[in-house]
Write a protein that holds these residues in place. Structure first.
Motif, PDB file in Angstrom:
ATOM      1  N   PHE A 140      -1.258 -17.756   0.545  1.00 27.66           N
ATOM      2  CA  PHE A 140      -1.412 -18.689  -0.576  1.00 27.66           C
ATOM      3  C   PHE A 140      -0.154 -18.712  -1.442  1.00 27.66           C
ATOM      4  CE2 PHE A 140      -2.632 -19.656  -4.953  1.00 27.66           C
ATOM      5  CZ  PHE A 140      -3.455 -20.761  -4.818  1.00 27.66           C
ATOM      6  N   TYR A 141       0.283 -17.556  -1.885  1.00 23.74           N
ATOM      7  CA  TYR A 141       1.416 -17.507  -2.815  1.00 23.74           C
ATOM      8  C   TYR A 141       2.742 -17.781  -2.114  1.00 23.74           C
ATOM      9  CZ  TYR A 141      -1.976 -15.582  -6.100  1.00 23.74           C
ATOM     10  OH  TYR A 141      -3.063 -15.410  -6.917  1.00 23.74           O
ATOM     11  N   ARG A 142       2.919 -17.253  -0.910  1.00 26.95           N
ATOM     12  CA  ARG A 142       4.180 -17.531  -0.205  1.00 26.95           C
ATOM     13  C   ARG A 142       4.266 -18.992   0.216  1.00 26.95           C
ATOM     14  NH1 ARG A 142       7.034 -12.920   0.236  1.00 26.95           N
ATOM     15  NH2 ARG A 142       5.822 -10.979   0.090  1.00 26.95           N
ATOM     16  N   PHE A 185       4.788 -18.380 -11.024  1.00 27.74           N
ATOM     17  CA  PHE A 185       3.391 -17.984 -10.857  1.00 27.74           C
ATOM     18  C   PHE A 185       3.205 -17.226  -9.537  1.00 27.74           C
ATOM     19  CE2 PHE A 185      -0.299 -19.654  -8.442  1.00 27.74           C
ATOM     20  CZ  PHE A 185      -1.375 -19.140  -9.152  1.00 27.74           C
ATOM     21  N   ALA A 186       3.735 -17.771  -8.449  1.00 28.06           N
ATOM     22  CA  ALA A 186       3.597 -17.132  -7.140  1.00 28.06           C
ATOM     23  C   ALA A 186       4.389 -15.834  -7.068  1.00 28.06           C
ATOM     24  CB  ALA A 186       4.053 -18.098  -6.044  1.00 28.06           C
ATOM     25  N   ALA A 187       5.601 -15.839  -7.616  1.00 32.49           N
ATOM     26  CA  ALA A 187       6.430 -14.633  -7.603  1.00 32.49           C
ATOM     27  C   ALA A 187       5.764 -13.511  -8.388  1.00 32.49           C
ATOM     28  CB  ALA A 187       7.811 -14.943  -8.178  1.00 32.49           C
ATOM     29  N   ALA A 188       5.190 -13.853  -9.540  1.00 34.51           N
ATOM     30  CA  ALA A 188       4.511 -12.850 -10.359  1.00 34.51           C
ATOM     31  C   ALA A 188       3.353 -12.224  -9.591  1.00 34.51           C
ATOM     32  CB  ALA A 188       4.017 -13.490 -11.650  1.00 34.51           C
ATOM     33  N   ARG A 195      -3.809 -11.544  -8.991  1.00 40.88           N
ATOM     34  CA  ARG A 195      -4.018 -12.989  -8.937  1.00 40.88           C
ATOM     35  C   ARG A 195      -3.894 -13.555 -10.350  1.00 40.88           C
ATOM     36  NH1 ARG A 195      -7.982 -10.453  -5.788  1.00 40.88           N
ATOM     37  NH2 ARG A 195      -7.466 -10.628  -3.575  1.00 40.88           N
ATOM     38  N   CYS A 196      -2.813 -14.257 -10.568  1.00 40.51           N
ATOM     39  CA  CYS A 196      -2.533 -14.809 -11.886  1.00 40.51           C
ATOM     40  C   CYS A 196      -3.383 -16.062 -12.112  1.00 40.51           C
ATOM     41  CB  CYS A 196      -1.055 -15.149 -11.983  1.00 40.51           C
ATOM     42  SG  CYS A 196      -0.501 -15.485 -13.648  1.00 40.51           S
ATOM     43  N   PRO A 252       8.731  -8.749  -3.219  1.00 41.54           N
ATOM     44  CA  PRO A 252       8.871  -7.928  -2.010  1.00 41.54           C
ATOM     45  C   PRO A 252       8.940  -8.791  -0.754  1.00 41.54           C
ATOM     46  CG  PRO A 252       6.629  -7.817  -2.857  1.00 41.54           C
ATOM     47  CD  PRO A 252       7.438  -8.547  -3.891  1.00 41.54           C
ATOM     48  N   ASP A 253       9.539  -8.224   0.279  1.00 47.72           N
ATOM     49  CA  ASP A 253       9.600  -8.920   1.557  1.00 47.72           C
ATOM     50  C   ASP A 253       8.199  -9.118   2.119  1.00 47.72           C
ATOM     51  OD1 ASP A 253      12.357  -8.969   1.431  1.00 47.72           O
ATOM     52  OD2 ASP A 253      12.590  -7.093   2.554  1.00 47.72           O
ATOM     53  N   VAL A 254       8.096 -10.040   3.051  1.00 47.24           N
ATOM     54  CA  VAL A 254       6.805 -10.308   3.682  1.00 47.24           C
ATOM     55  C   VAL A 254       6.341  -9.054   4.411  1.00 47.24           C
ATOM     56  CG1 VAL A 254       5.561 -11.733   5.345  1.00 47.24           C
ATOM     57  CG2 VAL A 254       7.403 -12.732   3.982  1.00 47.24           C
ATOM     58  N   GLU A 255       5.119  -8.646   4.108  1.00 53.31           N
ATOM     59  CA  GLU A 255       4.545  -7.507   4.807  1.00 53.31           C
ATOM     60  C   GLU A 255       3.857  -7.995   6.066  1.00 53.31           C
ATOM     61  OE1 GLU A 255       1.963  -5.293   2.336  1.00 53.31           O
ATOM     62  OE2 GLU A 255       3.465  -4.879   0.786  1.00 53.31           O
TER      63      GLU A 255
END
Length: 372
Positions: A140-142, A185-188, A195-196, A252-255
């Protein structure tokens, strides 16, 4: 929890929308909108509605016709509604889906209540905030970042066709609220694994060292500083690029995601169905809008949503070993994946009408039937 009331412009608009939906027999038991009240910046922000129904209607096509009639009636009442109610609702869910925690937690975390049971709404919101972080959150955020960063956001593509006042101020709003703030918003969320609830909350609460001045600049972008000339949209856009380059260094990098859980598969199904349930209303509105309303840019925008739905459905279909997977495959075959034009939408409406039983079965599949 502190509840911030919607600004008068929006509270009145929401009440009007609720009345029109009721008058046209839409049957909503709850209405919400995406983002928090503080994120609705008059007169530029539109209201992105979500509809909750007690159960799936007997005929989704006929239900969409009632929905589009209600939406068009609300838009026609005031010129400014062409922008404020830019499109029909974005999602429709049933109470069983929300109660079953099948609505994406990061999506639900952004909701604000328009009407309906405050107790149910707060329970869902609390559950969304408390749910374990998972690959649904990462996607969702990425996805928000991937859609905008790397030059993908284009200010010129943010249409001003339905804007009726202060085009320059609206373009500044686009830079801040359609580009910088969603990415912030997504970075936070990714940086803190929380979940902001909205854009304003992210800009207020997430301010790593060195980023405070950028957060403050965009949080106050709509306010005229005394004795200062407002920044031009292009100047603000350059500042946004710099701010986001710095902010992304905190993400952070994609896990590598864990194996996909059954819950994630069910959420993917419900979110895709929830979005497709309102497509007929959107397409009818775009093809035959009220006089003076521009929809060409909205027609073009459909391509992104439909490609995403087709990808999800093809993934859900897997090897088509079960009836549910075969239903996903049939529905995927009814979705156009190229550029969208008026002719594309007309052809798809006709195709969905011919394949009405498949569409109805897909859109109405009960949560209990998603488990093999």
């Amino acid at each position: 929890m502190v509840v911030v009331e919607a600004p008068p412009l929006y509270s009145g608009l929401e009440a009007l929308y609720e009345r029109e939906l009721e008058a046209h027999g839409v049957g909503a038991v709850m209405l919400t909108h995406k983002w928090q009240s503080a994120d609705l910046l008059a007169p530029h922000s539109d209201v992105d509605v979500r509809v909750l129904l007690p159960e799936a209607p007997a005929d989704w096509e006929e239900w969409n016709q009632r929905l589009v009639a209600a939406h068009a009636a609300a838009v026609a009442q005031e010129v400014s509604h062409r922008r404020l109610l830019e499109h029909p609702p974005g999602f429709v869910f049933t109470l069983a889906e929300a109660d079953g925690r099948l609505v994406s937690a990061p999506e639900l975390a952004t909701w604000s209540l328009i009407s309906g049971s405050a107790r149910d709404f707060q329970r869902w919101k609390s559950q969304a905030q408390m749910a374990s972080w998972c690959e649904v959150d990462e996607r969702f955020y990425r996805g928000i970042l991937q859609a905008r960063l790397g030059g993908r956001y284009q200010l010129a593509a943010d249409s001003t066709d339905n804007v009726v006042a202060d085009i320059t101020a609206y373009r500044r709003h686009c830079v801040a609220w359609h580009y910088l703030a969603p990415c912030w918003f997504a970075a936070a969320a990714l940086a803190t694994r929380t979940r902001c609830p909205g854009k304003t909350a992210a800009l207020t609460q997430w301010r790593p060292d060195g980023l405070d001045r950028y957060a403050e600049l965009f949080l106050r972008h709509s306010e005229d500083a005394p004795d200062a000339r407002p920044r031009s949209p292009r100047h603000l856009l350059r500042s946004a690029h710099v701010a986001l380059e710095a902010a992304m260094r905190r993400v952070p990098d994609v896990e590598r995601p864990a194996d996909k859980r059954e819950e994630s598969t069910c959420t993917d199904w419900v979110m895709t169905a929830g979005m497709l349930r309102v497509r007929v209303a959107r397409w009818l509105y775009y093809l035959d809008p009220p006089p003076g309303v521009a929809t060409e840019y909205l027609i073009r925008r459909e391509a992104k949503e439909l490609r995403s739905a087709a990808r999800t459905l093809n993934a859900l279909a897997e090897d088509e070993a079960t009836p549910v997977q075969r239903l996903a495959a049939r529905m995927a075959g009814l979705i156009p994946t190229g550029p969208t034009t008026a002719d594309t939408l007309r052809a798809t409406l006709a195709r969905w009408h011919r394949q009405k039983s498949t569409v109805q079965d897909f859109l109405s599949l009960a949560p209990s039937d998603l488990h093999p």
